[in-house]
Design a protein around this motif. Structure first.
Motif, mmCIF file in Angstrom:
data_model
loop_
_atom_site.group_PDB
_atom_site.id
_atom_site.type_symbol
_atom_site.label_atom_id
_atom_site.label_comp_id
_atom_site.label_asym_id
_atom_site.label_seq_id
_atom_site.Cartn_x
_atom_site.Cartn_y
_atom_site.Cartn_z
ATOM 1 N N ALA A 1 0.770 -1.015 0.141
ATOM 2 C CA ALA A 1 0.004 0.086 0.089
ATOM 3 C C ALA A 1 0.717 1.269 0.119
ATOM 4 N N ALA A 2 1.972 1.273 0.839
ATOM 5 C CA ALA A 2 2.948 2.203 0.695
ATOM 6 C C ALA A 2 3.305 2.847 -0.653
ATOM 7 N N GLY A 3 3.400 1.877 -1.518
ATOM 8 C CA GLY A 3 3.871 2.191 -2.716
ATOM 9 C C GLY A 3 2.663 3.108 -3.613
ATOM 10 N N ASP A 4 1.549 2.837 -3.234
ATOM 11 C CA ASP A 4 0.573 3.610 -3.786
ATOM 12 C C ASP A 4 0.618 5.047 -3.386
ATOM 13 N N ARG A 5 1.172 5.259 -2.374
ATOM 14 C CA ARG A 5 1.267 6.763 -1.621
ATOM 15 C C ARG A 5 2.685 7.047 -1.677
ATOM 16 N N VAL A 410 -7.308 17.519 2.024
ATOM 17 C CA VAL A 410 -6.043 17.688 1.111
ATOM 18 C C VAL A 410 -5.300 16.720 1.518
ATOM 19 N N HIS A 411 -5.099 15.800 2.472
ATOM 20 C CA HIS A 411 -4.132 14.971 3.025
ATOM 21 C C HIS A 411 -4.458 13.914 2.017
ATOM 22 N N LEU A 412 -5.677 13.437 2.159
ATOM 23 C CA LEU A 412 -6.203 12.502 1.513
ATOM 24 C C LEU A 412 -5.807 12.340 -0.130
ATOM 25 N N VAL A 413 -5.989 13.757 -0.840
ATOM 26 C CA VAL A 413 -5.561 13.869 -2.196
ATOM 27 C C VAL A 413 -4.127 14.182 -2.603
ATOM 28 N N SER A 414 -3.373 14.108 -1.637
ATOM 29 C CA SER A 414 -1.918 14.678 -1.773
ATOM 30 C C SER A 414 -0.955 13.878 -2.428
ATOM 31 N N ASP A 415 -1.676 12.720 -3.054
ATOM 32 C CA ASP A 415 -0.894 11.886 -4.133
ATOM 33 C C ASP A 415 -0.931 12.328 -5.372
ATOM 34 N N GLY A 416 -1.747 13.253 -5.748
ATOM 35 C CA GLY A 416 -1.750 14.263 -6.785
ATOM 36 C C GLY A 416 -2.401 13.209 -8.097
ATOM 37 N N TYR A 422 -11.559 7.050 -2.806
ATOM 38 C CA TYR A 422 -10.143 6.338 -2.217
ATOM 39 C C TYR A 422 -10.509 5.303 -1.465
ATOM 40 N N GLU A 423 -9.448 4.221 -1.206
ATOM 41 C CA GLU A 423 -9.502 3.376 -0.287
ATOM 42 C C GLU A 423 -9.153 4.086 0.907
ATOM 43 N N PRO A 424 -9.999 3.702 2.135
ATOM 44 C CA PRO A 424 -9.872 4.560 3.048
ATOM 45 C C PRO A 424 -8.599 4.081 4.122
ATOM 46 N N PHE A 425 -8.158 3.035 3.919
ATOM 47 C CA PHE A 425 -7.130 2.675 4.774
ATOM 48 C C PHE A 425 -5.732 2.813 4.205
ATOM 49 N N THR A 426 -5.460 2.594 2.870
ATOM 50 C CA THR A 426 -4.212 2.662 2.128
ATOM 51 C C THR A 426 -4.318 4.135 1.545
ATOM 52 N N GLY A 427 -5.382 4.564 1.148
ATOM 53 C CA GLY A 427 -5.139 5.873 0.306
ATOM 54 C C GLY A 427 -5.127 5.730 -1.009
#
Ligand code: 9YW
Length: 447
Positions: A1-5, A410-416, A422-427
């Protein structure tokens, strides 16, 4: 999951990227809801998109809503899709068959249902944004508000005339798509009673070609029901009252009702500012009061959680979804019940769930048996919903909650990626990326 973010954009570059998304999705006449999955204009998307556009170019923002309003049906309904020429979306205009409806608009093809009435909120916001930029922008926005006001009044009047069919006073929908929350567990019971006939014309889904995983979209069984309801609407010739009489799906939608209350008050306020007084403004205030009372009446007396009403089935529906918090949008609950409802929203079954990447409410509570972390309106977080609640909290004078929602959004969408949801746990961003309304609310949060 970290890779997604792995990527985290700083506010200035995130805002710049959001602007690019809107530019890239702009066909000139309209900004499509997303680049591939939704190559047309959607009604409530267009409202949010126009607000985002106002940060870039007020004239372009106004043109977006002019495109939508040019597609308004002659009886006042604002249709849920305004079609472009693109043929990669199903159901397109031929399947809807609205060309046969006498009250259809001229010169443009549309669907035959509507979506949540957020448009007055967008106009209000565009005027505010424009007033902060320049005198010229302010004049453009105010002239537009002046021009659009009667169209929006007629839209609201259409809702009151045709869509408040029972004593609950809730605004009713005749298709889950009208709620904006297509496959929410809110609609499981009413949809269970929609039995597609053997004469449902065959069709091929195109949406599944555009997502990584079919598990992010509604199921085939759900789609059969969606298409069957369109068949029923066609057979009623899209006549607004016949539709309400014949649709197998008829549900009082508490979220739409709360949005309607908010939008009526917003339009009334705008009208007063523009120097309109008298009957129309009074109508809007009265409609707002009635809608607010209906939302409060639907709420559980202790928890304050609001409920939809299955009008066909004659029963209240109580799935644990974000729509339960609708009374917080428009007010109307006794103070102690309201503060209990706010604590629930902040608590561990919702925004305060310890495993969420961003503390904003998922579409369904992670503690509900209906929760599905990646399927569309059955669990993921939707930035646009967070925006709407945040905006309402500001109106209601709850600045702390409003700024918390903004920061966490903003935190949720900061992956750009500008995910549709969004998947709520991994984002992880799901559905479409570069979704226009996500970009639009990011601009409003950051600019
Ligand atoms: C579909 C465009 C629309 C939104 C809806 C959302 C989805 C269309 O996309 O519906 O074909 O599934 O549910 O709220 O307006 O973004």
């Amino acid at each position: 999951a970290a890779g997604d973010r792995a990527v985290h954009f700083h506010p200035a570059s995130l805002a710049a990227r959001a602007a690019l998304v809107l530019r890239d999705n702009d066909t000139g006449r309209l900004v499509t809801a997303s680049p591939k999955l939704y190559p047309h204009m959607w009604s409530w998307d267009a409202a949010f998109i126009s607000m985002g556009l106002a940060y870039l170019d007020v004239r372009r923002a106004v043109a977006e809503l002019d495109t939508l309003l040019a597609a308004q049906w002659r009886d006042g309904m604002i249709p849920h899709i305004v079609f472009t020429q693109d043929t990669d979306y199903f159901p397109g205009p031929d399947r809807w068959g609205t060309d046969a409806a006498p009250q259809r608009p001229h010169g443009v093809r549309t669907s035959g249902i509507c979506q949540p009435p957020v448009h007055a909120i967008a106009v209000r916001r565009i005027v505010e944004i424009a007033r902060k930029t320049s005198q010229d922008d302010a004049e453009v926005a105010e002239a537009f508000a002046e021009r659009a006001w009667s169209s929006l009044y007629r839209w609201h009047r259409w809702i009151v005339r045709h869509r408040i069919p029972d004593a609950s006073g809730l605004v009713a929908i005749v298709h889950g798509w009208e709620s904006g929350m297509d496959n929410s567990p809110r609609w499981d019971e009413p949809y269970a009673a929609v039995l597609p006939g053997p004469d449902l014309p065959p069709y091929v889904r195109l949406d599944l070609l555009q997502v990584d995983d079919a598990g992010e979209r509604p199921s085939d069984d759900e789609y059969d029901r969606y298409l069957w309801l369109i068949e029923q609407l066609r057979r009623a010739d899209y006549h607004p009252d016949r539709v309400v009489d014949t649709s197998a799906f008829l549900v009082g939608d508490v979220f739409v009702t709360a949005v309607f209350a908010l939008a009526c008050d917003t339009l009334a306020g705008l009208g007063e500012e523009l120097g309109r007084n008298g009957k129309e403004v009074d109508d809007l205030r009265a409609w707002a009061a009635r809608a607010r009372a209906a939302v409060a009446l639907s709420a559980h007396p202790e928890t304050g959680m609001a409920r939809d009403r299955d009008i066909r089935g004659g029963r209240w529906l109580s799935a644990e979804t974000i729509a339960g918090f609708s009374p917080l949008l428009c007010g109307g609950l006794p103070a102690d019940v309201e503060s209990r409802l706010m604590s629930t929203l902040d608590g561990p079954a919702w925004s305060g769930h310890p495993d969420l990447l961003a503390a904003v409410p998922p579409s369904v509570s992670p503690s509900s048996p209906d929760f599905d972390a990646k399927r569309y309106w059955r669990g993921p977080q939707w930035p646009v919903v967070t925006w709407l609640f945040g905006w309402a909290f500001e109106q209601r004078n709850w600045p702390r909650h409003a700024s918390e929602f903004r920061a966490q959004g903003v935190h949720l969408v900061s992956d750009g990626a500008f995910g549709e949801y969004y998947e709520p746990f991994t984002g992880k961003p799901l559905g479409s990326t570069n979704q226009s309304w996500t970009a639009a609310v990011v601009l409003d949060w950051l600019c």
